[in-house]
Design an enzyme around this catalytic site. Sequence first.
Site, PDB file in Angstrom:
ATOM      1  N   ASN A  85       0.975  -1.301   0.042  1.00  0.00           N
ATOM      2  CA  ASN A  85       0.060  -0.057  -0.069  1.00  0.00           C
ATOM      3  C   ASN A  85       1.165   1.430   0.318  1.00  0.00           C
ATOM      4  O   ASN A  85       1.293   1.503   1.031  1.00  0.00           O
ATOM      5  CB  ASN A  85      -1.075   0.185   1.338  1.00  0.00           C
ATOM      6  CG  ASN A  85      -1.615   1.261   1.505  1.00  0.00           C
ATOM      7  OD1 ASN A  85      -1.667   1.995   0.394  1.00  0.00           O
ATOM      8  ND2 ASN A  85      -2.108   1.331   2.761  1.00  0.00           N
ATOM      9  N   LYS A 123       0.124   4.265  -0.474  1.00  0.00           N
ATOM     10  CA  LYS A 123      -0.776   5.587   0.209  1.00  0.00           C
ATOM     11  C   LYS A 123      -0.342   6.770  -0.645  1.00  0.00           C
ATOM     12  O   LYS A 123      -0.266   6.428  -2.031  1.00  0.00           O
ATOM     13  CB  LYS A 123       0.033   5.669   1.717  1.00  0.00           C
ATOM     14  CG  LYS A 123      -0.269   4.521   2.647  1.00  0.00           C
ATOM     15  CD  LYS A 123       0.116   4.789   3.991  1.00  0.00           C
ATOM     16  CE  LYS A 123       0.265   3.454   4.704  1.00  0.00           C
ATOM     17  NZ  LYS A 123       0.034   3.692   6.203  1.00  0.00           N
ATOM     18  N   HIS A 140      -9.624   1.130   4.918  1.00  0.00           N
ATOM     19  CA  HIS A 140      -8.088   1.192   5.447  1.00  0.00           C
ATOM     20  C   HIS A 140      -8.402   2.345   6.698  1.00  0.00           C
ATOM     21  O   HIS A 140      -9.249   3.321   6.742  1.00  0.00           O
ATOM     22  CB  HIS A 140      -7.067   2.025   4.401  1.00  0.00           C
ATOM     23  CG  HIS A 140      -5.820   1.973   5.246  1.00  0.00           C
ATOM     24  ND1 HIS A 140      -5.595   2.776   6.077  1.00  0.00           N
ATOM     25  CD2 HIS A 140      -4.723   1.043   4.934  1.00  0.00           C
ATOM     26  CE1 HIS A 140      -4.055   2.681   6.334  1.00  0.00           C
ATOM     27  NE2 HIS A 140      -3.838   1.348   5.793  1.00  0.00           N
ATOM     28  N   GLU A 148      -7.024   4.585   7.665  1.00  0.00           N
ATOM     29  CA  GLU A 148      -6.468   5.979   7.513  1.00  0.00           C
ATOM     30  C   GLU A 148      -7.887   6.481   6.738  1.00  0.00           C
ATOM     31  O   GLU A 148      -8.171   8.011   7.055  1.00  0.00           O
ATOM     32  CB  GLU A 148      -5.468   6.124   6.565  1.00  0.00           C
ATOM     33  CG  GLU A 148      -4.183   5.912   7.668  1.00  0.00           C
ATOM     34  CD  GLU A 148      -2.865   5.585   6.554  1.00  0.00           C
ATOM     35  OE1 GLU A 148      -2.967   5.557   5.550  1.00  0.00           O
ATOM     36  OE2 GLU A 148      -2.156   5.152   7.408  1.00  0.00           O
ATOM     37  N   GLU A 188      -5.337  -5.089  10.475  1.00  0.00           N
ATOM     38  CA  GLU A 188      -4.294  -3.918  10.652  1.00  0.00           C
ATOM     39  C   GLU A 188      -4.689  -2.980  12.012  1.00  0.00           C
ATOM     40  O   GLU A 188      -5.195  -2.170  11.974  1.00  0.00           O
ATOM     41  CB  GLU A 188      -4.300  -3.123   9.661  1.00  0.00           C
ATOM     42  CG  GLU A 188      -3.899  -3.527   8.280  1.00  0.00           C
ATOM     43  CD  GLU A 188      -3.607  -2.442   7.300  1.00  0.00           C
ATOM     44  OE1 GLU A 188      -2.401  -2.767   6.760  1.00  0.00           O
ATOM     45  OE2 GLU A 188      -4.229  -1.517   7.078  1.00  0.00           O
ATOM     46  N   GLY A 208       2.499   2.334  10.543  1.00  0.00           N
ATOM     47  CA  GLY A 208       3.531   3.387  10.536  1.00  0.00           C
ATOM     48  C   GLY A 208       4.168   3.724  11.863  1.00  0.00           C
ATOM     49  O   GLY A 208       4.796   4.873  11.856  1.00  0.00           O
ATOM     50  N   SER A 256       3.378  -2.202  10.284  1.00  0.00           N
ATOM     51  CA  SER A 256       4.666  -2.196  10.491  1.00  0.00           C
ATOM     52  C   SER A 256       5.370  -3.418  10.174  1.00  0.00           C
ATOM     53  O   SER A 256       6.376  -4.253  10.833  1.00  0.00           O
ATOM     54  CB  SER A 256       5.017  -1.722  11.821  1.00  0.00           C
ATOM     55  OG  SER A 256       4.760  -0.549  12.112  1.00  0.00           O
ATOM     56  N   GLY A 273       2.643  -1.351   4.093  1.00  0.00           N
ATOM     57  CA  GLY A 273       2.830   0.213   3.941  1.00  0.00           C
ATOM     58  C   GLY A 273       4.333   0.627   3.611  1.00  0.00           C
ATOM     59  O   GLY A 273       4.744   0.268   2.458  1.00  0.00           O
TER      60      GLY A 273
HETATM   61  C1  PEP Z   1      -0.745   0.196   5.766  1.00  0.00           C
HETATM   62  O1  PEP Z   1      -0.981   1.429   6.151  1.00  0.00           O
HETATM   63  O2  PEP Z   1      -1.637  -0.513   5.417  1.00  0.00           O
HETATM   64  C2  PEP Z   1       0.287  -0.260   6.708  1.00  0.00           C
HETATM   65  C3  PEP Z   1       0.439  -1.586   7.122  1.00  0.00           C
HETATM   66  O3  PEP Z   1       1.404   0.633   6.995  1.00  0.00           O
HETATM   67  P1  PEP Z   1       2.825   0.275   7.496  1.00  0.00           P
HETATM   68  O4  PEP Z   1       3.360  -1.015   6.838  1.00  0.00           O
HETATM   69  O5  PEP Z   1       3.686   1.479   7.309  1.00  0.00           O
HETATM   70  O6  PEP Z   1       2.690   0.158   8.886  1.00  0.00           O
END
Ligand code: PEP
Length: 251
Positions: free
Chosen positions: A12, A14, A99, A101, A169, A175, A214, A235
């Site tokens: 992803n 973003k 998601h 966000e 998630e 993040g 992460s 991400g």
């Molecule tokens: C995401 O935003 O779907 C995600 C998993 O981000 P990150 O891996 O950066 O934590």
Amino acid sequence: MTTSITPLIAGNWKMNGLMASLSEVQKLAEMLTRGTAPRCTVAICPPATLLARISEMAASSGIVTGGQDCHPAQSGAHTGDISATMLADAGAQFVIVGHSERRAGHGESDDLVRTKAQAAFAAGLTPIICVGETEAERRDGQAEAVVGRQVATSVPEEAQAIDVVIAYEPVWAIGTGLTPTTDDIRQVHDMIRAQLIERFGDSGQTIRLLYGGSMKPANARDILMVENVNGGLVGGASLLANDFYAIISAV
Ligand code: PEP
């Protein structure tokens, strides 16, 4: 990992990525073509501005693409939005919906997420439906209740017959560099699996459950070993070909 299910590693991006980022896709495509065939489906969900380009350039390496969101309608007067039909037309096979966000930043409810997943089905896309608890909800012992509710309402009935992916998630892990323990991940994934089987019968066994938050080359192997984790939604670590390839190789 559940061996009878083909895992999915989805990146992803973003709101990251310009034309210059196409070189990372090229690099990843070369790594995938040169190395042993990946034991998973590899998807990149770039910003919509790069979707058609990446769909075209990555096809020969087996990389597929996805959108990061879609509108519940297939067309119409919705300035600034993008429909699932448009994503499919640009070469996408997947679309991320719900998601955290978007849930937090755009006030998206479980009901809206479900209608977006249904729009994805109608356009021939596989929705990746995101669920996950906040830090406060986990602290209050509510993680499973929250995720259970999100799955019950965000996942449409059609998932019984049409391909759907669910990404767990935890919001506090996205993040931040923080991850749940593998026991915590196992507990939530087992709970989601049991809920899907209860609702959909045998087809609940085959729905892919991704972990996201992460995921990095350093922790991917341990997370992907967990029963009922059928891949990852990645991400930050999907932006660089080397890191993303290392996670794909961990499968
Ligand atoms: C995401 O935003 O779907 C995600 C998993 O981000 P990150 O891996 O950066 O934590």
